[in-house]
Enzyme design. Structure first.
Site, mmCIF file in Angstrom:
data_model
loop_
_atom_site.group_PDB
_atom_site.id
_atom_site.type_symbol
_atom_site.label_atom_id
_atom_site.label_comp_id
_atom_site.label_asym_id
_atom_site.label_seq_id
_atom_site.Cartn_x
_atom_site.Cartn_y
_atom_site.Cartn_z
ATOM 1 N N ARG A 1 48.280 64.290 60.100
ATOM 2 C CA ARG A 1 49.838 64.912 60.466
ATOM 3 C C ARG A 1 50.874 64.331 59.822
ATOM 4 O O ARG A 1 51.831 64.013 60.199
ATOM 5 C CB ARG A 1 50.101 64.827 62.065
ATOM 6 N N CYS A 2 50.513 64.454 58.428
ATOM 7 C CA CYS A 2 51.874 63.846 57.447
ATOM 8 C C CYS A 2 51.394 64.477 56.203
ATOM 9 O O CYS A 2 50.247 64.632 55.998
ATOM 10 C CB CYS A 2 51.932 62.632 57.573
ATOM 11 N N GLU B 1 54.719 68.127 61.098
ATOM 12 C CA GLU B 1 54.488 66.866 60.889
ATOM 13 C C GLU B 1 55.566 65.781 61.041
ATOM 14 O O GLU B 1 55.589 64.725 61.152
ATOM 15 C CB GLU B 1 53.868 66.480 59.385
ATOM 16 N N GLN C 1 40.067 72.978 57.207
ATOM 17 C CA GLN C 1 41.469 73.153 57.077
ATOM 18 C C GLN C 1 41.696 73.948 55.622
ATOM 19 O O GLN C 1 42.861 74.512 55.673
ATOM 20 C CB GLN C 1 42.287 71.760 57.021
#
Ligand SMILES: Cc1cc2nc3c(=O)[nH]c(=O)nc-3n(C[C@H](O)[C@H](O)[C@H](O)COP(=O)(O)OP(=O)(O)OC[C@H]3O[C@@H](n4cnc5c(N)ncnc54)[C@H](O)[C@@H]3O)c2cc1C
Lengths: 806, 317
Positions: free
Chosen positions: A384-385, A760, A237
Site C-alpha cells: 500500500r505505497c 496509499e 492486480q
C-alpha cells in the site's frame, strides 16, 4: 416554468458525478456474499496443486523422491525443477531484473521455498502426498542479517550469479550484493555538512512486514489442448502484465492467452508479481490437459509471497542553528531476501525512494541504496505505497523529529520553517523530482488549529512533570507526520514494467438508449473503481453514474493497462477515463449541433447535455444525442458513440497530508493507547469523499498495525516466526483507534481532472505519525530513537532501558 | 523428514510448545489428515470408544483448540469422539456450597448464567476475556480445562477457585484437583480413555473480592500474562486469598506463596511487593511474539498487582 422540469441542481444530483458521496455499487454483491473470487471458480474436471516446501532456510537438495506420493490414489503428478527445465521454466525473471527459482533447483534459499508441486484430485489428497514426498537436504550456513550479507566470509547464497560482476542495475561489489543505486549531488551535500551548524545521524530501520490481504494469492489455469488456448483466472492486480509475461515465458501467442482477474479480496501490493504457484499451475494444466487450481494458505502467503520493507536507513541532516535545513544524506541497506523480487518499475531498483527529501526544501541531498541477499523470502513489494515511498516518508519524518530534538525546537515549527513554499511549485527536488503542486503551510496550520496542538503540548509537559514526581505511570506522546507522496507511475520517459510503458487506458461505449459500458486497464481489489470510474464519466458526459457499468480484469475485453497499485489508478487511468469521455462529448457536441441546426460553436455544455448559448430552452440531453448517434448521425459522420484513450502521464502526482497522533503510554506494561488520530489529506480533486474516507480509514488501520507490531520475524536459523494471524498483528475493530479525517484541496495542474490518488497516503503518512508519537513520548527521558515495531514488550523494553521502571 | 524433527525440538526449546499453535513457520498445512468420526449418545459409550482405540482416539468438544491442531497436522487422531450428542454433559447447578458445571457447557453459557453471575462472577469476567464471541459460542469449559494448553484461561482460574475435575473412565469416576491436574504443556492427569465430565467448584463466601487481569495483544489472543485473584476480607484485613497465573509457564500456576503472603495482611505496599515478587518467582515463561521471558514474568507481576487492587476494592468487610 413547468413544475416538472428538474432544476439544474436536481439534474446535477441525478448524475451522482464527481464530488458525490455515492455508495459503493460493488458492496451490493460483497455484503450479500455474492462476490466471485478465484476460489469460487469450479471447472469440470478441475484438480488441485499444492507445494512441498523447504523446512530449511539454506540447504542443498541432494534428492527428491516422489515414489511414495505417486502411489497414493488420486495423485496425478509431482513436478520438480527437473521437469520444469524441460519447458525452460525452472527459473523465471523477476520484475526487478533478477531471476527466481520457480521450484528449488539444487538448493533452497529460504524457509518454505517451493520444492515440488503436487497435483492431485483434491486438496486432501494433495496434502497427504506432500507428507510423503521425500526430500534430502544438506544444510548450509544461514544468513538472515542483512548487515552481515557483505561480510567477506558470508555464505554464497546465489551460485547462479557466480562471477557476475554486473547486475541489472550496475556493478555488484560482493557475491551477496545486488545493486547500488545513487542519486543526488555528493559533493554539494558534503559541502552542506561541512558548513552546517548542527547535524544529526541515525539508523532508522523499517522492519519486515507483509501486505496480508484477506484473500491469499491464487489461480486456476486451464489449457484447451484442442484450440491451444490458455485461460488463467487469478488474483492479479495487473492482469495484462501477467498475460504478457505468461506469453513470453510459455511461448503461447498472447492472443491465445486469456487472463481474467475476478473479484479480488485485497491486494496491497501482494498480487502484482508473478509467483511460482501461477507458473506451476500453468505448467500442470499444459501437462495434464485439465484445469488446475492453486490456492495459497495463510502461512504460505505470509512466509513466501511478497514481503514488504526490511529497509535499514541511515539518515543524516545538516542544518543551521535557526532550524533551516541545508543538506540530507541517506544510505539504505535493502534486504531483498533470496531473490530480488521487488515489484518496482524496471529502472527503479529502490522504487521512488528518492522522494526522501519529503515536504522540505533541501538545497542539497545525496542518496545511496545497497541491495543485498539474505536467506529470507524474496521481495520486497510496495505494501500500500508507491514503490518505497512509505520507507522514504518514515525516514525523513523520523529524522526531522530527531533534528527538532537536537535543536530544542518544536517539531511542528521546524517543519513549518522548512516546507517547500506554495510559490515554489512546480518544485524541483534535490533528488530529481518535480513536485506538481502543494500548499503545505495551510494544511499544517489547519491540522494544528483543529487539534489544539499548543494545548496538547502544554498537557504533555504537565504529565511529564507529574511522572517525574511519581504521581502517574502514564506518559503522553504527540506524533507528527507531514508527508509528500509520489504516485501515478508513470510517465513513459522513466517508467516501464519489463519494457511496457506505464500508461493506462479506458474504453467507453455509449449505448443507443443512453446507458454505458466502460472498461479500464486497471483492476480494483477493494478500491471501489466500479463506483468512482462511473462518477468521472457521469460528470464528463452527463449520463447518470447509475446507468454506467464499469468492468475491469478481463484481458480479452479491457484495453491494455498496467493495473492497480502505487495509487496509480486515478492519476493514470482516471485521466484516460476523463479523456475518453471528452472524446465522446466532443462527438456528441457535433451531433447536437446537427440536431439543433446550429454551429457546434454556438453550443455550451450544461450538466447533462448541450444547449444553445443564450437560449437554454434549445437543448439536447446526452440521452437524446446517444439515440441520434445510432439512429441518424450527421451526414458524413461515423455512427456510434464510443471512445478509447491511452494516457501517458506527463508527470507523477504528489499528494500530501498532515497527520497527528496523540498517544498515552502505560510505562509499566508498554501498552500504548491512541487517544486521537487526526488525518488531513490533500489528494487534489476529490471524486468520492466517502470512498476517500474509507480508503483513509483502511490505510490508517494498516499503518497502525505496522507501526505497533505487525512483523515477519526470523530467528538466526532462518525459521520464519509469526507467519499466522495468531501472531502477525492484524488489528480488529476493538484495537483500531478512532480516525478523524479532514482535507484541503490543491488540484494537480497536469491531470485532466486535477486528481492525485489517495489510497496509499494513509499507510505512508500513518506509520511515521504513530512511530513519532511513541518516540515523542520518551524524549523527555533522554531517548533519541526507538526502532519499530512498537509492540507492548518493545515499548516496555525501551522504558526499562531508559530507567523508567525505577 | 529428518530436518523436521530437529527443528521442532529447536522451536520447542526456543519458544515453548505454544510455537506450534502460534508461530507455524514450520508446518504449513491447513488440511487435516483422515479420521473416523464418532458421535456417541452417552458417556459410557464414549468411554468405550476411547478405550477401544487408546491413543489414536480423542474426544471432541467445541473443537476450537483441537481442530486447528489437526489442520496443522500437529494432532492427527484417527478417531474423533464428538461429545456434542451427550445430554448428560450439559448444564450448571448448585448443591450445598458446590457449583457443578458439566463439561460441554460453552463459554458463552458461562457468561449467560445468572447462577454464576451471582455466586462466581469471576467466571463471567474471565470468559469475556477469552477469544471472541464466535469462539465462545462453541468452545467449552471441559475442552478448555482438559486441553492442557498453558495459554487457556480457565485452568488457572480453576486453580484459583480450588476446583475439582471429575474424570470418567472405564472403571468409573475419579476426582482430581485442578491444582494437581497439569503436568506439562498438553500433558495432564487425564488418561487417554477418560473423559472430563464435570468441574466442581466450592462457592466462595458472599462479598468476596475477585479479579481476572489479562494482558493480551488483541482480541482473540492468548495472554501475555494473566492473574486470577479471589480474596475475602474481614475488619479491613485480608482473611483468605488465592492467586493463580495463566500462560507464564508450561502449566497454569497456583501461586501458593504469594497467596499466603497476602492472607492476613492489609494489602499494604510492602505486602504487595512481596506477593508480586513471590508470584514472579514461580514463572518460567517462553519467549515468543508476545515478548521475551523477562517481560512476561514482569507482566505476571503487574497483573497480580492490578488484580489484587481490584479484588480488594470489590470485597466487602
Ligand atoms: C482464535 C482463537 C483464540 C482463542 N483464544 C483463547 C483465549 O484467549 N483463552 C482461552 O482460554 N482459549 C482460547 N481459545 C481456545 C478456545 O477457548 C477453545 O474453545 C478451548 O480451549 C477448547 O475448548 P473446546 O471445547 O473447543 O475443545 P476441543 O478443541 O474440542 O478440545 C481441546 C482438547 O481437549 C480434549 N477434550 C475436549 N473435551 C474433553 C473432555 N470433556 N474430556 C477430555 N478431553 C477433552 C480434546 O481431545 C482436545 O485435545 C481460542 C481459540 C481460538 C481458535
Amino acid at each position: 416554468m413547468n413544475d416538472m422540469t428538474p432544476t439544474r441542481e436536481q439534474r446535477e444530483a441525478a448524475l451522482e458525478g464527481m464530488g458525490c458521496k455515492r455508495k459503493r455499487v460493488e458492496d451490493i454483491r460483497f455484503t450479500q456474499g455474492k462476490g466471485q473470487y478465484v476460489d469460487d471458480l469450479k471447472l469440470p474436471g478441475m484438480v488441485f496443486g499444492d507445494f512441498v516446501r523447504s523446512p530449511y532456510a539454506h540447504a542443498k537438495i541432494t534428492k527428491i523422491d516422489a515414489t511414495e506420493a505417486l502411489k497414493i490414489p488420486g495423485v496425478i503428478a509431482v513436478l520438480t525443477a527437473e521437469d520444469l527445465k524441460g519447458v525452460n521454466l525452472a527459473w523465471m525473471p523477476t520484475l526487478a531484473g533478477d531471476v527466481q527459482m520457480v521450484l528449488a533447483d539444487g538448493k533452497v534459499l529460504y524457509q518454505n521455498q517451493e520444492v515440488a508441486f503436487v497435483v492431485a484430485e483434491n486438496r486432501y489428497i494433495a496434502d497427504d502426498a506432500i507428507q510423503v514426498v521425500e526430500v534430502e537436504y544438506e544444510e548450509l550456513p544461514v544468513l538472515t542479517d542483512p548487515f552481515k550479507s557483505m561480510d567477506p566470509d558470508a555464505p554464497v547464497l546465489r551460485p547462479d550469479l557466480e562471477g557476475k560482476t554486473e547486475g541489472a542495475h550496475g556493478p555488484r561489489k560482493h557475491h551477496n550484493h545486488i545493486f547500488t543505486w545513487e542519486v543526488g549531488d555528493k559533493d554539494e551535500t558534503a559541502k552542506a555538512f561541512s558548513e552546517a551548524d548542527v547535524t544529526i545521524k541515525e539508523l532508522i530501520s523499517y522492519h519486515r512486514t507483509h501486505p496480508s490481504p484477506l484473500e491469499t494469492c491464487q489461480c486456476v489455469a486451464s489449457m484447451d489442448k484442442v484450440t491451444g488456448e490458455l485461460s488463467v483466472w487469478g488474483t492479479f492486480q495487473a492482469p495484462h502484465v501477467i498475460r504478457t509475461v505468461a506469453s513470453l515465458l510459455s511461448t503461447i501467442p498472447e492472443h491465445k492467452i486469456h487472463v481474467i482477474a475476478p473479484d479480488i479480496g485485497g491486494g496491497f501490493g501482494n498480487k502484482v508479481g508473478a509467483y511460482p504457484g501461477y507458473i506451476c499451475a500453468i505448467v500442470a494444466t499444459i501437462v495434464t490437459g485439465v484445469p488446475v487450481k492453486w490456492v495459497e494458505d495463510r502461512m504460505e502467503n505470509l512466509s513466501t509471497t511478497s514481503f514488504a520493507r526490511d529497509y535499514h536507513m541511515t539518515a543524516e541532516i545538516a542544518a543551521k542553528n535557526d532550524g533551516t535545513v541545508t543538506g540530507l544524506k541517506v544510505h539504505v541497506l535493502a534486504d531483498h531476501g533470496g531473490f530480488d523480487a521487488c515489484a518496482d518499475p524496471s529502472k527503479w531498483p529502490a522504487g521512488f525512494f528518492n522522494i526522501v527529501t519529503g515536504s522540505y526544501d533541501f538545497p542539497a541531498a545525496h542518496l545511496a541504496v545497497d541491495g543485498v541477499y539474505t536467506n529470507k523470502a524474496p521481495g520486497g513489494v510496495a505494501y500500500r505505497c508507491s514503490f518505497r515511498v512509505t520507507e522514504a516518508a518514515y525516514c525523513i519524518e523520523r529524522a526531522m523529529d530527531i533534528l527538532a530534538q537536537k535543536l530544542g525546537m518544536d517539531p511542528a515549527d521546524l517543519r513549518m520553517k522548512n516546507f517547500v513554499k506554495p510559490e515554489q511549485f512546480p518544485y524541483q527536488s534535490a533528488l530529481g523530482w518535480e513536485y506538481d503542486s502543494g500548499d503545505y503551510h495551510t494544511a499544517m496550520q489547519k491540522a494544528m488549529d483543529t487539534l489544539g496542538y499548543r494545548e496538547l503540548r502544554a498537557e504533555q509537559k504537565a504529565k511529564q512533570e507529574a511522572f517525574q514526581r511519581g504521581e502517574t505511570r502514564e506518559i503522553m506522546g504527540i506524533g507528527i507526520s507531514f508527508f509528500t507522496e509520489i504516485v501515478g507511475a508513470g510517465p513513459s520517459k522513466n517508467c516501464d514494467i519489463l519494457g511496457v510503458a506505464m500508461f493506462d487506458s479506458a474504453e467507453i461505449r455509449v449505448h443507443p438508449t443512453g446507458s454505458v459500458i466502460s472498461r479500464m486497464g486497471t483492476k480494483s481489489q477493494g478500491q471501489g473503481h466500479e463506483t468512482t470510474w462511473a462518477q468521472i464519466i457521469a460528470t464528463e458526459i452527463g449520463i447518470p453514474a447509475a446507468d454506467i457499468m464499469v468492468e475491469e480484469g478481463n484481458t480479452d475485453t479491457a484495453p491494455y493497462g498496467l493495473g492497480t497499485y502505487g495509487s496509480r489508478s486515478t492519476p493514470v487511468a482516471g485521466a484516460a477515463i476523463a479523456l475518453a469521455a471528452r472524446k465522446i462529448r466532443n462527438k456528441a457536441q457535433m451531433i447536437a449541433a446537427h440536431m439543433l441546426e446550429v454551429s457546434e460553436y454556438d453550443l455550451e455544455w450544461d450538466i447533462d447535455g448541450f444547449q444553445v448559448k443564450g437560449n437554454p430552452q434549445a437543448r439536447k440531453s446526452m440521452k437524446e444525442i446517444a439515440w441520434a448517434a445510432y439512429h441518424a448521425p450527421p451526414p458524413g459522420m461515423e455512427p456510434g458513440l464510443e471512445a478509447v484513450s491511452y494516457y501517458d502521464p506527463p508527470n507523477m502526482t504528489y499528494p500530501f497530508g498532515a497527520y497527528f497522533c496523540v498517544m498515552d503510554i502505560d510505562v509499566d506494561t508498554g501498552v500504548a493507547k491512541t487517544r486521537r488520530f487526526y488525518a488531513l489529506d490533500d489528494c487534489g480533486t476529490r471524486i468520492n469523499p466517502m470512498i476517500i474516507e474509507g480508503q483513509v480509514h483502511g490505510g490508517l488501520t494498516e499503518a497502525f498495525a505496522i507501526a505497533m507490531g505487525q512483523e515477519i520475524r526470523y530467528d538466526e536459523m532462518g525459521n520464519v516466526l509469526g507467519a499466522s494471524f495468531m501472531d502477525f498483528f492484524l488489528p480488529t475493530a476493538v484495537e483500531t483507534p478512532h480516525w478523524e479525517t479532514d482535507y484541503t484541496v490543491t488540484p494537480s495542474p497536469h491531470h485532466p481532472i486535477g486528481a492525485k490518488g489517495v489510497g496509499e497516503s494513509p499507510n505512508v503518512g500513518g506509520v511515521p505519525a504513530f512511530s513519532n508519537a511513541v518516540n515523542d513520548a520518551f524524549q523527555f527521558l533522554g531517548s533519541t530513537h526507538i526502532q519499530m515495531p512498537h509492540d507492548a514488550w518493545r515499548i516496555w523494553q525501551a522504558a526499562k532501558d531508559l530507567g523508567a521502571h525505577g | 523428514m529428518e530436518g523436521f524433527e530437529r527443528d521442532e525440538t529447536f522451536l520447542h526449546r526456543a519458544f515453548g510448545p505454544e510455537i506450534f499453535r502460534a508461530e507455524g513457520g514450520r508446518s504449513k498445512d491447513v488440511i487435516p489428515g483422515e479420521f473416523t468420526y464418532h458421535r456417541p449418545a452417552s458417556v459410557a459409550e464414549a468411554v468405550a470408544i476411547l478405550a477401544s482405540h487408546g491413543d489414536e482416539a480423542r474426544p471432541l468438544s467445541g473443537g476450537h483448540s483441537l481442530i486447528p491442531m489437526m489442520k496443522l497436522r500437529m494432532a492427527a487422531p484417527e478417531h474423533l469422539v464428538d461429545l456434542g450428542g451427550i445430554a448428560d454433559l450439559k448444564g450448571i447447578d448448585e448443591d450445598g456450597g458446590t457449583i457443578t458445571i458439566r463439561a460441554m457447557t460453552t463459554q458463552h453459557e458461562l457468561i449467560a448464567s445468572d447462577l454464576l453471575a451471582g455466586k462466581l462472577p469471576i467466571i463471567r469476567e474471565t470468559s469475556l476475556l477469552i477469544a471472541d464471541p464466535q469462539i465462545r459460542y462453541v468452545g467449552t469449559l471441559g475442552g478448555n480445562v482438559a486441553n492442557g494448553d498453558p495459554g487457556n484461561d480457565m485452568p488457572a482460574l480453576m486453580q484459583c477457585l480450588n476446583a475439582t475435575y471429575v474424570l470418567t473412565g472405564p472403571d468409573g469416576e475419579r476426582d482430581v484437583a485442578a491444582r494437581d491436574f497439569y503436568e506439562a504443556a498438553y500433558f495432564t492427569a487425564l488418561a487417554p480413555e477418560e473423559i472430563l465430565t464435570a468441574v466442581k467448584i466450592p462457592v466462595p463466601p458472599a462479598g468476596h473480592g475477585f479479579a481476572y487481569e489479562k494482558l493480551k495483544r488483541k482480541v482473540g489472543d492468548y495472554a501475555t500474562a494473566a492473574a486470577a485473584v479471589v480474596l475475602t476480607k474481614s475488619g479491613g484485613t485480608v482473611a483468605t486469598c488465592s492467586i493463580a497465573l495463566t500462560n507464564v509457564a508450561d502449566t497454569p500456576l497456583f501461586a501458593a506463596d504469594a497467596s499466603d503472603i497476602v492472607a492476613g495482611s492489609t494489602l499494604d505496599d510492602d505486602t504487595i511487593k512481596l506477593a508480586v515478587a513471590a508470584a514472579e518467582a514461580i514463572t518460567e515463561p517462553a519467549s515468543d511474539g508476545r515478548g521475551p521471558a523477562e517481560y512476561r514474568t514482569k507482566m505476571a507481576g503487574i497483573m497480580v498487582r492490578r488484580a489484587l487492587a481490584r479484588a480488594s476494592e470489590r470485597a466487602n468487610g
